[in-house]
Scaffold this active site. Structure first.
Site, short mmCIF file in Angstrom:
data_model
loop_
_atom_site.label_atom_id
_atom_site.label_comp_id
_atom_site.label_asym_id
_atom_site.label_seq_id
_atom_site.Cartn_x
_atom_site.Cartn_y
_atom_site.Cartn_z
N ILE A 186 3.42 -1.89 -1.47
CA ILE A 186 2.57 -0.57 -1.58
C ILE A 186 1.24 -0.86 -1.95
CG2 ILE A 186 3.70 -0.24 -3.59
CD1 ILE A 186 3.52 2.97 -2.84
N CYS A 187 0.20 -0.28 -1.60
CA CYS A 187 -1.21 -0.14 -1.93
C CYS A 187 -1.89 -1.34 -1.46
CB CYS A 187 -1.18 0.01 -3.46
SG CYS A 187 -2.70 0.42 -4.26
N ALA A 188 -2.27 -2.15 -2.61
CA ALA A 188 -3.05 -3.40 -2.28
C ALA A 188 -2.00 -4.63 -1.84
CB ALA A 188 -4.01 -3.74 -3.35
N SER A 232 3.21 0.66 2.41
CA SER A 232 3.01 2.06 2.12
C SER A 232 1.41 2.03 1.59
CB SER A 232 3.56 2.68 1.03
OG SER A 232 3.14 3.99 0.85
N TYR A 247 -3.70 0.23 1.08
CA TYR A 247 -4.60 0.96 0.49
C TYR A 247 -6.07 0.76 1.31
CZ TYR A 247 -7.58 2.75 -3.42
OH TYR A 247 -8.34 3.59 -4.07
#
Length: 182
Positions: free
Chosen positions: A100-102, A148, A121
């Site tokens: 998720i994210c980075a 995500s 992200y």
């Protein structure tokens, strides 16, 4: 009972880690907390918590999936050979690999995103050239790889993990219990 491993390190986005762990445990999915260094973790917002095990002790055979939260600490994980090796091995065994994210950048650096649809992200797109589609969606599930966009999507991420590891019914049960989408 399904069992997952989550990788924690200093600079991790706390909400992405803790909310994911909480949701999975509510669904009776075991989550072991692994650290790349010290078991004492300081998150990206100076929240302190503790991992359970050293990453070098993780045995793939014991787990159904590997989860990597994002945050500024991702930059340290991208060059961690143990993390990259684990990502590749979980992928080769067709076990869940989630980021998720980075953190999807780590999956890219490990070389497992060729032709895979992902999200990440905004701006955290290093090592994602081989990915098929870099969608702005909250969560993208492509086979056994789940990605995500970030902390704002952490509930969708956790529910997608539950759906993948268990089933739709369990994910819906947890969604109702946490009064999500009320």
């Amino acid at each position: 009972m399904k069992k997952t491993a989550i990788i924690l390190n200093n600079g991790v986005e706390e909400t992405e880690a803790i909310a994911t762990i909480d949701l999975l445990r509510r669904a009776k999915i075991e989550v072991d907390l692994f650290s790349t260094d010290s078991l004492d973790i300081v998150g990206s917002h100076d929240i302190k918590f503790r991992a359970q095990k050293e990453l070098s002790k993780l045995k793939i055979v014991d787990y159904d999936g590997l989860i990597i939260p994002g945050g500024p600490g991702t930059k340290d994980l991208i060059n961690n050979e143990i993390v990259l090796k684990l990502v590749k091995e979980f992928h080769e065994e067709n076990k869940l690999v989630a980021a998720i994210c980075a953190a999807p950048q780590i999956l890219g650096k490990a070389g497992i995103l060729n032709g895979v649809s992902v999200t990440h992200y905004p701006g955290a797109n290093e090592f994602l050239k081989e990915a098929n589609d870099k969608s702005p969606k909250q969560v993208v599930v492509d086979g056994h790889i789940i990605t995500s966009v970030g902390v704002g999507a952490v509930f969708d991420f956790g529910l997608a993990l539950i759906q993948y590891l268990e089933n739709d019914e369990t994910a819906q049960k947890i969604k109702t219990e946490i009064v999500y989408d009320y």
